[in-house]
Design a protein around this motif. Sequence first.
Motif, PDB file in Angstrom:
ATOM      1  N   LEU A 160       0.831  -1.197   0.000  1.00  0.00           N
ATOM      2  CA  LEU A 160       0.000   0.000   0.000  1.00  0.00           C
ATOM      3  C   LEU A 160       0.872   1.255   0.000  1.00  0.00           C
ATOM      4  O   LEU A 160       2.038   1.223   0.392  1.00  0.00           O
ATOM      5  N   THR A 192      -6.775  -4.737   1.874  1.00  0.00           N
ATOM      6  CA  THR A 192      -7.499  -3.599   1.294  1.00  0.00           C
ATOM      7  C   THR A 192      -6.837  -3.078   0.012  1.00  0.00           C
ATOM      8  O   THR A 192      -7.213  -2.027  -0.492  1.00  0.00           O
ATOM      9  N   VAL A 217      -7.982   0.301  -1.989  1.00  0.00           N
ATOM     10  CA  VAL A 217      -7.090   1.468  -1.910  1.00  0.00           C
ATOM     11  C   VAL A 217      -6.664   1.902  -3.307  1.00  0.00           C
ATOM     12  O   VAL A 217      -6.668   3.101  -3.628  1.00  0.00           O
ATOM     13  N   THR A 222      -7.737   5.438  -4.921  1.00  0.00           N
ATOM     14  CA  THR A 222      -6.628   6.326  -5.277  1.00  0.00           C
ATOM     15  C   THR A 222      -6.751   6.797  -6.720  1.00  0.00           C
ATOM     16  O   THR A 222      -6.510   7.972  -7.026  1.00  0.00           O
ATOM     17  N   ARG A 273     -11.177  10.217  -0.939  1.00  0.00           N
ATOM     18  CA  ARG A 273      -9.830   9.755  -0.612  1.00  0.00           C
ATOM     19  C   ARG A 273      -9.394  10.268   0.756  1.00  0.00           C
ATOM     20  O   ARG A 273      -8.822   9.522   1.555  1.00  0.00           O
ATOM     21  N   LEU A 285      -9.019   6.756   2.841  1.00  0.00           N
ATOM     22  CA  LEU A 285      -7.825   6.014   2.444  1.00  0.00           C
ATOM     23  C   LEU A 285      -6.880   5.696   3.612  1.00  0.00           C
ATOM     24  O   LEU A 285      -6.455   4.546   3.789  1.00  0.00           O
ATOM     25  N   LEU A 289      -8.291   3.049   5.827  1.00  0.00           N
ATOM     26  CA  LEU A 289      -8.243   1.722   5.224  1.00  0.00           C
ATOM     27  C   LEU A 289      -6.847   1.115   5.345  1.00  0.00           C
ATOM     28  O   LEU A 289      -6.691  -0.053   5.708  1.00  0.00           O
ATOM     29  N   VAL A 290      -5.844   1.920   5.044  1.00  0.00           N
ATOM     30  CA  VAL A 290      -4.469   1.427   5.123  1.00  0.00           C
ATOM     31  C   VAL A 290      -4.092   1.104   6.562  1.00  0.00           C
ATOM     32  O   VAL A 290      -3.379   0.120   6.828  1.00  0.00           O
TER      33      VAL A 290
END
Length: 406
Positions: free
Chosen positions: A51, A86, A90, A94, A102, A106, A109-110
């Motif tokens: 990621l 994810t 992602v 992105t 985003r 984002l 999620l990361v």
Amino acid sequence: MTHVREEIDRFVRMQVIPQEPVLDTGGPAATAALAQLRQAARESGLWALPLPEELGGGGLTFGRYAQWAEAEGASDHGPAALGSSTLLDVRMLTRHGAPALRDRYLKRLVAGELRSSYAMTEPEVPGTDPFGTGTRAEQQGDGSWRVTGRKWFVTGVQHADLVTVLARTDGAPGDRDGLSLLLVPTTAPGFRKVRELTVLGAAGQGEIALDGVVVPADHLIGAPGQALTIAGERLQLGRTLRCLRWLGQAQRAFDLMCERAVTRTGSRGPHAGHQLVQQHVFDALLALRTTRPLVHEAVALIDAGRDARTEVGLAKVAAARMLQQVTDAAIQVHGAAGLGPDSALPALLRTGRAARILDGPDELHITSVARRVLRDYAPTPAVVEAAVGVETGAGTAGTVGVAEAV
């Protein structure tokens, strides 16, 4: 690079696999176990390797990550424990998400604070024919979308915070245009988790209903009508990721088979000395060694941004068959012990059998790849149609057309 793979392999085998019985059952105990594994992955420097670095990930390209994804995927829970589960969402957000979307999701999620899922298939619509999608999203006066429909076989939706939903924003079911993707929070009023769907007895899939769920305007992913283009990117990457993980699971089954062969002794000596056991070992190794290059050929093309539909189709069919074959051989060498609860083999066999249907059944990929190959040999478009038996409307030809579109 080798030492990182060894670290991932050690982490999955020493920490994730021993927790599989707890993780498989779900509930609070599974949630706590997963949280502990994720913290351990962060402390080991193995968190979210593929990621984006600016979002808190490891920043690896897909090509580099692919060298380690096999070890990570030896357990179904490996990607979630190591923070790479994810990756598809992602990447999608992105590339195609609005700036506000985003910014809102984002990093979370990361970080593993949010879980995501993807809802495409509907109960009355074949997953290979998205043009039949009946879920509808109607735009309201304030720009928001009102989503109504039903989806099933949605992986991981029982624990998801966000679900990407394929919906029709224009036209009627059967139309080739008018399909869009929307990111739907599972806490939105009208979003219902109808039931869990078991796959050959195992949990992990779900059915959902969207009863007039209102989604903000900026939760549309890409422009209206762009769903199949975006889904095409996602599917190529997603199928290849699955193939890499199936390789890891097949290697795990192979290792278990070989360990059983050299440690199990009968009245005629160690199983490893029996020719029929040696045949199982040889055939399984051959399947593994011949499938791995196909998968990495697809990886190289995707990493280079090139069209990989043929290579992904070949890899997907080969990897699914290979996982089923290798695990079946391992069970045969184990005998009754390979059927019981003390071995990972029943779960691996279940994954192998399901793999031949999920992410497109074998028949879809076989026909799609063959048509694409034959097209290059035919002198005229008319001959192509005659050679591959193209039809209009519903049926096999319609399904294959969809496969090529996405």
